[in-house]
Scaffold this motif. Structure first.
Motif, PDB file in Angstrom:
ATOM      1  N   THR A 281       0.969  -1.264   0.122  1.00 36.49           N
ATOM      2  CA  THR A 281       0.200   0.020  -0.124  1.00 36.49           C
ATOM      3  C   THR A 281       0.900   1.294   0.048  1.00 36.49           C
ATOM      4  O   THR A 281       0.482   2.232  -0.677  1.00 36.49           O
ATOM      5  N   LEU A 282       2.129   1.369   0.919  1.00 40.40           N
ATOM      6  CA  LEU A 282       2.860   2.341   0.772  1.00 40.40           C
ATOM      7  C   LEU A 282       3.545   2.611  -0.468  1.00 40.40           C
ATOM      8  O   LEU A 282       3.644   3.907  -0.909  1.00 40.40           O
ATOM      9  N   ALA A 283       3.948   1.510  -1.283  1.00 44.17           N
ATOM     10  CA  ALA A 283       4.588   1.629  -2.331  1.00 44.17           C
ATOM     11  C   ALA A 283       3.530   2.107  -3.403  1.00 44.17           C
ATOM     12  O   ALA A 283       3.935   3.178  -4.173  1.00 44.17           O
ATOM     13  N   GLN A 284       2.461   1.888  -3.456  1.00 44.13           N
ATOM     14  CA  GLN A 284       1.524   2.276  -4.674  1.00 44.13           C
ATOM     15  C   GLN A 284       1.001   3.697  -4.012  1.00 44.13           C
ATOM     16  O   GLN A 284       0.990   4.793  -4.889  1.00 44.13           O
ATOM     17  N   ILE A 285       1.043   4.165  -2.778  1.00 47.09           N
ATOM     18  CA  ILE A 285       0.847   5.799  -2.516  1.00 47.09           C
ATOM     19  C   ILE A 285       2.150   6.416  -3.093  1.00 47.09           C
ATOM     20  O   ILE A 285       1.930   7.648  -3.641  1.00 47.09           O
ATOM     21  N   ALA A 286       3.351   5.921  -2.806  1.00 52.14           N
ATOM     22  CA  ALA A 286       4.435   6.546  -3.188  1.00 52.14           C
ATOM     23  C   ALA A 286       4.518   6.750  -4.776  1.00 52.14           C
ATOM     24  O   ALA A 286       4.781   7.789  -5.260  1.00 52.14           O
ATOM     25  N   ASP A 287       4.067   5.536  -5.569  1.00 54.31           N
ATOM     26  CA  ASP A 287       3.855   5.802  -6.898  1.00 54.31           C
ATOM     27  C   ASP A 287       3.099   6.589  -7.338  1.00 54.31           C
ATOM     28  O   ASP A 287       3.098   7.514  -8.446  1.00 54.31           O
ATOM     29  N   ALA A 288       1.780   6.820  -6.555  1.00 52.65           N
ATOM     30  CA  ALA A 288       0.808   7.681  -7.039  1.00 52.65           C
ATOM     31  C   ALA A 288       1.254   9.345  -6.773  1.00 52.65           C
ATOM     32  O   ALA A 288       1.050  10.222  -7.563  1.00 52.65           O
ATOM     33  N   LEU A 289       2.152   9.487  -5.787  1.00 56.80           N
ATOM     34  CA  LEU A 289       2.729  10.791  -5.500  1.00 56.80           C
ATOM     35  C   LEU A 289       3.483  11.374  -6.714  1.00 56.80           C
ATOM     36  O   LEU A 289       3.688  12.515  -6.697  1.00 56.80           O
ATOM     37  N   GLU A 290       4.500  10.420  -7.309  1.00 55.11           N
ATOM     38  CA  GLU A 290       5.218  10.789  -8.276  1.00 55.11           C
ATOM     39  C   GLU A 290       4.480  11.574  -9.420  1.00 55.11           C
ATOM     40  O   GLU A 290       5.105  12.187 -10.108  1.00 55.11           O
TER      41      GLU A 290
END
Length: 559
Positions: free
Chosen positions: A73-82
């Protein structure tokens, strides 16, 4: 040299059964209960160890799953923020994700490593857990989790488990717990082994009753401790031990009650046997064994009781038969004595008279005139007839008693029989015989000779016991199709008790010591036997008017 003998106490059947029950039931069941208890303890201890290892594995798997889920979930949020160009858009996205991502308390972006360490220290102080990842611009995306929320997620499937479960980081600081108590946690930390194999469960502590499982994990670094509390051990081992002991004792008590009831039931029946045997030995041959017969009554006791009752009945019958034989022997002895007394007394008188008058007639030294000769011959004839009649009476007794008396029934005119009986009467002693019979009185069925003998005996009996110079009255009548003849004489009232015995042998109104009349005491006995042999009846009665013999005979059919 003296010999000493030591006598052992003879045990009763109840005592013997109690000893056998103790040796055959109580001791084996106690040993079996002890063995079952030990086997159950070993099984429960093994089950506690295996279940603790299983729980540790489940928590480890849940922890791995939760970490991987959060990292994804954290990785998905980080990718979305990029892909969001402005800071405002990023902050709005983080706020939207925070509302949807209920597992976290806060999602934030920090610019430096120093800020990340400060957030980590604050999370530890507030019993929080953090998860972070570095973004492409060098900043860090940080997610803060509440440990209580983590507990509810990790231990959801173990909510009913009463074990204490601790999840710690690499510095043995508590990350999550289940059924946490500070004292138990501190005690468990002090007992943790130093050198352990990574990823392998290690059991330490009281391995028998309170096993503690320790699992150390890497990547990420965390440890899991599953503590089996004393309460769990008591419930699993001690309570089961008490249940087994109670079950064994309950089984023994139930068997004791059942066997005790059966022994008491058996003892009652055995007591009946003992009492019956004692009564029989004391001469009570009527005693019967009365058992409490149910399906639990042993067949052998029932058979023994039935055989004993049959034996007692046979003994009682033999006893009664022997008693009857003794009575008969006594009566026979009495009959013999009476017969001897009668023969010696009744035969002596006529024989003495015959002998005296015969000797008188045979004397040659005196001259006897014709009148004296005739008188002597008449006396000799009377005494001879008296002797003959006495002998006939004695010979008739066995036939009457053996019911072998022979009669020749025929149609008989009663007036002829009464006249002939009056002629055969030896001595009247001044008594007139008055016969009241109708000329057309019907014939009766009887043996004429035997019937004459009956009335001769009744006349003689009436003459002997009548008042002086009183008549003997004979009345006849037809009643209920039968001929009834009453022979009545005047005398004192005869008691009812004495009246009932007059038909017995050798019974007289005057006893042997005060005898005032001649006779054998056989007259009425013979009369009754002759009347009954001719299918008739005779009844004696006595009142203030005198004594009466009532004879009932069958009337012959008219030709």
């Amino acid at each position: 040299m003296k010999k000493y003998s030591y006598g052992l106490k003879k045990l009763k059947i109840i005592e013997q059964i109690a000893i056998v029950f103790f040796i055959a039931v109580v001791i084996p069941m106690s040993i079996s209960g002890f063995i079952i208890n030990n086997i159950n303890q070993q099984s429960l201890r093994r089950q506690l160890r295996e279940s603790a290892i299983l729980v540790a594995g489940m928590v480890s798997d849940e922890m791995d799953f939760l970490i991987k889920t959060n990292e994804t979930t954290l990785a998905q949020i980080a990718d979305a923020l990029e892909y969001l160009p402005t800071k405002a858009q990023k902050n709005k996205f983080i706020q939207d994700v925070s509302r949807k991502y209920t597992n976290c308390d806060k999602i934030s972006i920090v610019r430096s490593q120093q800020e990340l360490e400060q957030i980590t220290d604050n999370a530890r102080l507030n019993e929080q857990s953090i998860l972070s990842t570095q973004l492409k611009d060098g900043s860090f995306l940080v997610v803060t989790f509440n440990i209580k929320d983590l507990d509810s997620q990790l231990f959801k499937s173990l909510s009913d488990d009463r074990r204490q479960i601790y999840i710690m980081d690499e510095n043995n600081r508590l990350v999550a717990s289940h059924n946490f108590t500070p004292d138990a946690f501190k005690e468990t930390l002090d007992m943790l082994p130093k050198d352990v194999e990574v990823e392998a469960p290690v059991i330490f502590g009281d391995e028998k009753n309170r096993p503690i499982v320790y699992v150390k994990r890497t990547n990420p670094n965390f440890s899991i401790v599953v503590n089996t509390t004393q309460k769990i051990a008591k419930h699993a081992i001690l309570d089961n031990r008490v249940k087994i002991i109670i079950s064994v004792l309950s089984a023994i008590l139930s068997m004791m009650l059942l066997i005790g009831f059966y022994i008491y039931y058996l003892y009652i029946n055995m007591r009946q046997l003992f009492k019956a045997v004692i009564s029989l030995s004391k001469g009570n041959y009527q005693r019967q064994i009365r058992l409490l017969t149910t399906v639990f009554t042993p067949y052998e006791i029932v058979f023994l009781a039935n055989e004993f009752n049959n034996m007692a009945s046979e003994i009682h019958k033999s006893y009664l038969e022997l008693k009857r034989k003794n009575i008969e022997l006594k009566e026979l002895n009495e009959f013999r004595s009476n017969l001897i007394d009668t023969v010696s007394h009744e035969l002596r008188t006529p024989l003495t008279s015959i002998q005296g008058y015969t000797s008188r007639l045979m004397r040659q030294d005196i001259v006897i005139d014709e009148e004296t000769k005739q008188k002597s011959l008449r006396i000799i004839k009377e005494q001879s007839e008296r002797l003959k009649r006495l002998i006939e009476d004695l010979l008739t007794i066995p036939d009457i008693e053996g019911m072998r008396l022979r009669t020749m029934p025929e149609n008989v005119w009663l007036n002829e029989v009464l006249e002939q009986a009056e002629l055969l009467l030896r001595k009247r002693d001044g008594h007139e015989i008055i016969v009241d019979i109708a000329d057309d009185f019907p014939q009766v069925i009887a043996d004429k000779g035997r019937l004459e003998q009956v009335f001769v005996n009744l006349y003689e009996n009436a003459v002997k016991y009548s008042y002086p110079n009183t008549p003997i009255v004979v009345k006849t009548r037809v009643e209920n199709g039968n001929a009834v003849i009453d022979v009545h004489n005047s005398c004192d009232i005869i008691p009812e008790k004495k009246l009932k015995t007059l038909f017995e042998k050798f019974v007289r109104l005057d006893d042997n010591m005060t005898r005032t009349t001649r006779g054998s005491g056989l007259g009425l006995f013979i009369v009754k036997g002759l009347i009954e042999a001719m299918n008739g009846q005779i009844v004696l009665s006595s009142d203030e008017n005198g004594f009466c013999s009532t004879v009932t005979l069958n009337i012959a059919e008219e030709e």
